[in-house]
Structure formats: structure tokens, C-alpha cells
Design a protein around this motif. Structure first.
Motif, mmCIF file in Angstrom:
data_model
loop_
_atom_site.group_PDB
_atom_site.id
_atom_site.type_symbol
_atom_site.label_atom_id
_atom_site.label_comp_id
_atom_site.label_asym_id
_atom_site.label_seq_id
_atom_site.Cartn_x
_atom_site.Cartn_y
_atom_site.Cartn_z
ATOM 1 N N GLN A 240 0.849 -1.316 -0.026
ATOM 2 C CA GLN A 240 -0.102 0.010 -0.108
ATOM 3 C C GLN A 240 0.790 1.101 0.210
ATOM 4 N N THR A 241 0.551 2.151 -0.890
ATOM 5 C CA THR A 241 1.568 3.210 -1.189
ATOM 6 C C THR A 241 0.851 4.555 -1.382
ATOM 7 N N SER A 242 1.296 5.722 -0.813
ATOM 8 C CA SER A 242 0.827 6.964 -1.021
ATOM 9 C C SER A 242 1.497 8.153 -1.003
ATOM 10 N N GLY A 243 1.512 9.256 -1.738
ATOM 11 C CA GLY A 243 2.375 10.064 -1.633
ATOM 12 C C GLY A 243 1.788 11.713 -1.811
ATOM 13 N N GLU A 244 2.714 12.757 -1.560
ATOM 14 C CA GLU A 244 2.288 14.004 -1.895
ATOM 15 C C GLU A 244 3.425 14.923 -2.037
ATOM 16 N N VAL A 245 3.139 16.080 -2.830
ATOM 17 C CA VAL A 245 4.514 16.588 -3.120
ATOM 18 C C VAL A 245 3.944 18.309 -2.975
ATOM 19 N N ALA A 246 4.748 19.142 -2.805
ATOM 20 C CA ALA A 246 4.453 20.900 -3.023
ATOM 21 C C ALA A 246 6.063 21.274 -3.541
ATOM 22 N N LEU A 247 5.657 21.934 -4.659
ATOM 23 C CA LEU A 247 6.904 22.494 -5.110
ATOM 24 C C LEU A 247 7.159 23.941 -4.961
ATOM 25 N N PHE A 248 8.179 24.281 -5.287
ATOM 26 C CA PHE A 248 8.614 25.767 -5.126
ATOM 27 C C PHE A 248 7.716 26.659 -6.017
ATOM 28 N N ASN A 249 7.214 26.368 -7.133
ATOM 29 C CA ASN A 249 6.611 27.167 -8.190
ATOM 30 C C ASN A 249 4.946 27.250 -7.621
ATOM 31 N N GLY A 250 4.332 26.433 -6.676
ATOM 32 C CA GLY A 250 3.140 26.305 -6.256
ATOM 33 C C GLY A 250 2.449 25.152 -6.736
ATOM 34 N N TYR A 251 3.143 24.263 -7.513
ATOM 35 C CA TYR A 251 2.523 23.009 -7.810
ATOM 36 C C TYR A 251 2.433 22.181 -6.654
ATOM 37 N N THR A 252 1.217 21.566 -6.350
ATOM 38 C CA THR A 252 1.200 20.479 -5.257
ATOM 39 C C THR A 252 0.421 19.048 -6.248
ATOM 40 N N MET A 253 0.447 18.206 -5.296
ATOM 41 C CA MET A 253 -0.113 17.142 -5.895
ATOM 42 C C MET A 253 -0.285 15.930 -4.714
ATOM 43 N N GLU A 254 -1.271 15.368 -4.680
ATOM 44 C CA GLU A 254 -1.668 14.280 -3.356
ATOM 45 C C GLU A 254 -2.200 13.068 -4.060
ATOM 46 N N THR A 255 -1.793 11.742 -3.859
ATOM 47 C CA THR A 255 -2.236 10.750 -4.622
ATOM 48 C C THR A 255 -3.208 10.100 -3.587
ATOM 49 N N SER A 256 -4.148 9.083 -4.112
ATOM 50 C CA SER A 256 -4.877 8.350 -3.285
ATOM 51 C C SER A 256 -4.104 7.155 -2.662
#
Length: 377
Positions: free
Chosen positions: A155-171
Motif C-alpha cells: 500500500q503506497t501514497s504520496g504528496e508533493v509541494a514544489l517551489f513554483n506552487g505546484y501541489t499533488m496528492e495521491t490516493s
């Protein structure tokens, strides 16, 4: 007293204080299948890496020589293993581990320009979390040959927030693979050679990218591990492992990430990794035994990712085991010299020009500690 010596070896080579390529945090082993009788183990590990670098170009408000500060977070590892002999030939086992992970933080509240919110990577954070359960069955074909296999759920999940305002969060996704292997043994000299194959596992994630719902797939890589041990003198054991992981098959490329950063993958690897470990175990008396180990993973060169600015490693470890009737308590520490790495400037900072060095990460290290409590019954 073979088990007392191999307890320290197993702790140093596997779950709680492993250090490997990619985002791998534990190196799955089937060593518990060869414990005498029924067996239970609990594992706890703590890892403290120190990874920092210097900016190489003028970008943002940072300039060449600006420092990143420590961008790699501390983390803990938990593990569990249970093995039961159904009869003289057939055994089953259940293993829990946390095989993959990441904790990246170019924190905005540090005192460093490179990671202080005024540089290209200021305020960039990323996490990956995983849990895995492996169910195995082992069958002894004859006294010296054992075959084993089973299923593995991750079971895996992840999230990221970058310097340029890009964000992503997985299920949070759970998917399945398989494990196959075989071993040869000569118990009278504590000799064993085992081969373990873990299949790849593919996750199909739902993602939230800056509020937009998207989908993408990521493949957790296949791996092949060769483990061996043999007695070399009275109360002395030589052991080691070679592990290959197919990291070139791993890629995290959310749908909208390329649009936000002028192309490329969020995380990918240009090379597979091969990790070597070699050690020696020694029984001191009926109660105490110990083990020493050395590990090596070659640097691949080229660019490493800004979310994982390391390239290879060398390590030394020590473990001690105390045996009290059917209970064994093992503690170990490992010091890791983390390989130097250079990172590439994101296309958003260079107008799409590739091959521009952003960070130079060198002279980094890590310290890991592990504890295992084992019970034979």
C-alpha cells in the motif's frame, strides 16, 4: 548458537537499518523461514540522514554558494515477522514491513538561502509512505533444498509541494505482486545460500494536482537478492548479500506535472542499483554474540533528482545479540557515507535548457539504529 549469530547479521542486512537505492527503505528477506521451530520477531528502526548541498547557478534570490540546509528528514521503521512449521517439510510465514518512503523538506524556515524560501527549491516538500504484507510458504524438497513463494501486498501514497506552487496528492492504493525463491543448506557448517525474487507491482493512482483530478500509474520495481552464510571457524560466521533492483522501471509522472514545470518526471532513475553487504558474526559465550558488516552501493554518475540528491553509499555496521532461553534481543547501528550527487535545474528555471547543474551535494552521511526482539517456540 547459530541463531544468535545470524540474528545480528539479519538485523544489519534487512528491515530496520537498510540503506539502498531509489526510495527503498527495507530490503525484504526470507531469513525467518530458516529459524528453528515456530518463530516471532518484532523490529524497530530509526534513521537520521544528513543531506545538504550548494547552489551552483544564480536562480531565484539564491546565488552560487548558497546552501540548502539538511533536506532529508529523520524517519522510523516498523517490522513484524511470524513463521510456523506445519510439519517437517512445510512452513508458512507472514511478514510486515515498510519498504518504500521519502521525507523531503527544503524548509522555508531554515536560515539557509538555498532552502530558506528565497531559492529555486525553497518550501519544496515531498513524502512517500508505504506498508507491505508478504505471505509465504516454504517446502523442503530434501534435507538441503528448500523452495518458497507467496504473495505480497503493498500500500503506497504520496504528496508533493514544489517551489513554483505546484501541489499533488495521491490516493492510497494497494496492489499485489509475488515472491519466489529457493535455498541450499548444509546445517552442520551453518552454510546456506538463498535466492529471492520479488515481482514488480503497479499502482494506478488517483491524484489531486492543484485541485484538478487526474490519474497516473507508477511501477514499484522488481528485485533479485542473493543471500549467503557459512561457518568459517568455531563460533564464527561469514555472511553477505547481493541485491539488484530494477529502478529504471520506476517513474512518477503525474499528468499535469510536465505542464507546470516545463516537462520531465517528478521522480525517475536512469540506472538500476546493485547493493553489496558482507559481514562476520561471532559467538562470545552462551549468552552474547555480535556481528560486523560493511555495505557498498556504487555511484551511477549523471544527475540525481532534486527530491533525492544522493548517489550510492558505503556503510559500516555493528550489532550485538543477547540470548535468554528462547528470547533473543538484538541491537545494531550503522554509519552511512552517502554518495556525492549533482542535481539538474528544473526546466522552469532555465527556459527548458537541459543539463544545467542546480545543486552539488557532497560529504553527506547518515546514522541508523535498529532493535529486534525474537522468540522461538
Amino acid at each position: 548458537m547459530k541463531n544468535g549469530m545470524t540474528a545480528g547479521a539479519a538485523l544489519l542486512l534487512t528491515t530496520s537499518i537498510a540503506s539502498a537505492g531509489g526510495i527503498e527503505r527495507s530490503a525484504p528477506s526470507v531469513a525467518l523461514l530458516f529459524e528453528e521451530g515456530n518463530y516471532l520477531e518484532l523490529n524497530f528502526g530509526f534513521v537520521s540522514p544528513d543531506v545538504s548541498g550548494e547552489q551552483q547557478i544564480s536562480a531565484g534570490l539564491g546565488s552560487p554558494g548558497s546552501e540548502s540546509g539538511d533536506m532529508a528528514g529523520e524517519y522510523t521503521q516498523l517490522g513484524f515477522g511470524y513463521k510456523n512449521d506445519l510439519n517437517e517439510k512445510l512452513s508458512i510465514a507472514l511478514i510486515f514491513d515498510q519498504p518504500y518512503g521519502a521525507d523531503v523538506d527544503y524548509s522555508a524556515d531554515t536560515d539557509y538561502a538555498y532552502g530558506g524560501g528565497v531559492s529555486p527549491l525553497g518550501s519544496t516538500t515531498a513524502t512517500i509512505d508505504s506498508n507491505a504484507i508478504t505471505a509465504l510458504a516454504a517446502y523442503k524438497l530434501r534435507d538441503d533444498i528448500t523452495v518458497y513463494g507467496g504473495a505480497r501486498a503493498v500500500q503506497t501514497s504520496g504528496e508533493v509541494a514544489l517551489f513554483n506552487g505546484y501541489t499533488m496528492e495521491t490516493s492510497k492504493e494497494t496492489d499485489f505482486g509475488y515472491v519466489l525463491g529457493a535455498a541450499w543448506e548444509r546445517p552442520e557448517i551453518a552454510a546456506r545460500v538463498s535466492l529471492i525474487y520479488h515481482s514488480e507491482i503497479t499502482h494506478d493512482f488517483d491524484a489531486d494536482e492543484n485541485g484538478a483530478s487526474t490519474k497516473f500509474s507508477t511501477t514499484l520495481p522488481q528485485s533479485l537478492t542473493l543471500e549467503g552464510q557459512t561457518g568459517i571457524a568455531a563460533d564464527t560466521l561469514l555472511f553477505g548479500s547481493i541485491r539488484w533492483v530494477d529502478w529504471t522501471a520506476f517513474d512518477i509522472s503525474p499528468v499535469n506535472f510536465g505542464l507546470a514545470t516545463s516537462g520531465g518526471s517528478l521522480v525517475d532513475y536512469d540506472d538500476d542499483t546493485v547493493t553489496y553487504n558482507l559481514g562476520v558474526g561471532r559467538r562470545f559465550n552462551a549468552e552474547w554474540s555480535g556481528a560486523l558488516t560493511a555495505g557498498y552501493e556504487a555511484s551511477n554518475g549523471g544527475f540525481s533528482g532534486n527530491l533525492g540528491p544522493t548517489d550510492g553509499n558505503t556503510s559500516l555496521g555493528v550489532a550485538m545479540t543477547r540470548t535468554m532461553d528462547n528470547v533473543r534481543i538484538t541491537g545494531g547501528v550503522r554509519y552511512i557515507w552517502i554518495g556525492d550527487a549533482k542535481t539538474e535545474a528544473p526546466g522552469a528555471l532555465t527556459g527548458g535548457s537541459p543539463g544545467v547543474t542546480l545543486g552539488d551535494f557532497k560529504d553527506n552521511s547518515g546514522l541508523a539504529a535498529g532493535l529486534r526482539i525474537a522468540y522461538n517456540f
